[in-house]
Design a protein around this motif. Structure first.
Motif, short mmCIF file in Angstrom:
data_model
loop_
_atom_site.label_atom_id
_atom_site.label_comp_id
_atom_site.label_asym_id
_atom_site.label_seq_id
_atom_site.Cartn_x
_atom_site.Cartn_y
_atom_site.Cartn_z
N GLU A 127 0.84 -1.21 0.00
CA GLU A 127 0.00 0.00 0.00
C GLU A 127 0.87 1.26 0.00
OE1 GLU A 127 -3.03 2.37 3.00
OE2 GLU A 127 -2.84 0.20 3.25
N ILE A 128 1.91 1.25 0.82
CA ILE A 128 2.81 2.41 0.87
C ILE A 128 3.51 2.59 -0.47
CG2 ILE A 128 4.94 3.28 1.92
CD1 ILE A 128 3.97 2.00 4.57
N LYS A 129 3.96 1.51 -1.05
CA LYS A 129 4.65 1.59 -2.34
C LYS A 129 3.72 2.17 -3.41
CE LYS A 129 7.41 -1.21 -5.50
NZ LYS A 129 7.99 -2.52 -5.78
N LYS A 130 2.46 1.77 -3.37
CA LYS A 130 1.48 2.21 -4.38
C LYS A 130 1.04 3.67 -4.16
CE LYS A 130 -3.12 1.17 -6.10
NZ LYS A 130 -4.36 0.45 -5.82
N ASN A 131 0.80 4.06 -2.90
CA ASN A 131 0.12 5.33 -2.62
C ASN A 131 1.00 6.44 -2.03
OD1 ASN A 131 -2.29 4.08 -3.39
ND2 ASN A 131 -2.63 3.34 -1.32
N ALA A 132 2.13 6.13 -1.45
CA ALA A 132 2.88 7.14 -0.70
C ALA A 132 4.06 7.69 -1.50
CB ALA A 132 3.40 6.54 0.60
N ASN A 133 4.40 8.93 -1.22
CA ASN A 133 5.62 9.52 -1.74
C ASN A 133 6.76 9.37 -0.74
OD1 ASN A 133 3.22 11.63 -2.75
ND2 ASN A 133 4.62 10.92 -4.32
N ALA A 134 6.39 9.20 0.54
CA ALA A 134 7.39 9.02 1.61
C ALA A 134 6.71 8.35 2.80
CB ALA A 134 7.96 10.38 2.05
N ALA A 135 7.52 7.77 3.65
CA ALA A 135 6.98 7.12 4.85
C ALA A 135 7.98 7.30 5.99
CB ALA A 135 6.72 5.64 4.59
N LEU A 136 7.42 7.55 7.17
CA LEU A 136 8.21 7.55 8.40
C LEU A 136 7.75 6.30 9.16
CD1 LEU A 136 7.85 11.30 9.42
CD2 LEU A 136 9.79 10.20 8.30
N ILE A 137 8.67 5.39 9.35
CA ILE A 137 8.34 4.11 9.96
C ILE A 137 9.11 3.97 11.25
CG2 ILE A 137 8.36 1.60 9.63
CD1 ILE A 137 8.32 2.19 6.59
N GLY A 138 8.38 3.74 12.33
CA GLY A 138 9.07 3.58 13.61
C GLY A 138 8.17 3.81 14.78
N ILE A 139 8.80 4.27 15.86
CA ILE A 139 8.05 4.54 17.08
C ILE A 139 8.20 6.02 17.42
CG2 ILE A 139 8.39 2.22 17.99
CD1 ILE A 139 10.60 3.39 19.76
N SER A 140 7.35 6.49 18.27
CA SER A 140 7.46 7.86 18.74
C SER A 140 6.86 7.92 20.13
CB SER A 140 6.76 8.82 17.80
OG SER A 140 5.38 8.55 17.80
#
Length: 141
Positions: A127-140
């Motif tokens: 889904e991210i590959k198809k729809n996103a221009n960037a992603a922040l993946i992790g914890i906060s």
């Protein structure tokens, strides 16, 4: 003292030193090779792991190129499920609110990865590959 008496004393002294050295060796743990080998055979063996890397390191994949601008882009904020179900959401929601106020053309999508943080989530990555221009993946938080 005559010469014969001195020789006799000298032989006694040498013999005494030899006995003393043999006793010291016997009591110090030195033993003939055969006795040491028997003792070693009776001693349990342990396995020691070698921490050195045996195989070739994997080839590194370079990071994705940076975006020139965030204007009009879609950014996914992905909670990897480390620290509980609500660990990152409050921070991600704050980020989403900031973008809505300061950069309204940027679309923020908040997602939670399925399963444990160490498990793969192929549908989400697709889904991210198809729809996103960037992603922040992790914890906060």
């Amino acid at each position: 003292m005559h010469r014969k008496g001195r020789k006799m004393k000298r032989k006694q002294m040498i013999a005494s030193f030899a006995v003393l050295i043999m006793a010291a060796v016997a009591f110090s743990g030195f033993a003939p090779v055969q006795a040491q080998q028997k003792k070693a055979a009776a001693t349990p063996k342990i396995t020691v792991m070698n921490p050195a890397i045996e195989s070739k390191m994997v080839d590194r994949i370079p990071l994705s190129p940076r975006l020139d601008t965030l204007e009009g882009k879609t950014i996914y904020l992905v909670d990897i499920n480390w620290g509980g179900p609500e660990a990152a959401y409050s921070v991600f929601e704050e980020m989403q609110a900031w973008f809505a106020q300061k950069m309204p053309s940027v679309k923020i999508v908040i997602k939670r990865k399925a399963g444990m943080y160490s498990q793969d989530d192929k549908p989400l990555w697709a889904e991210i590959k198809k729809n996103a221009n960037a992603a922040l993946i992790g914890i906060s938080g």
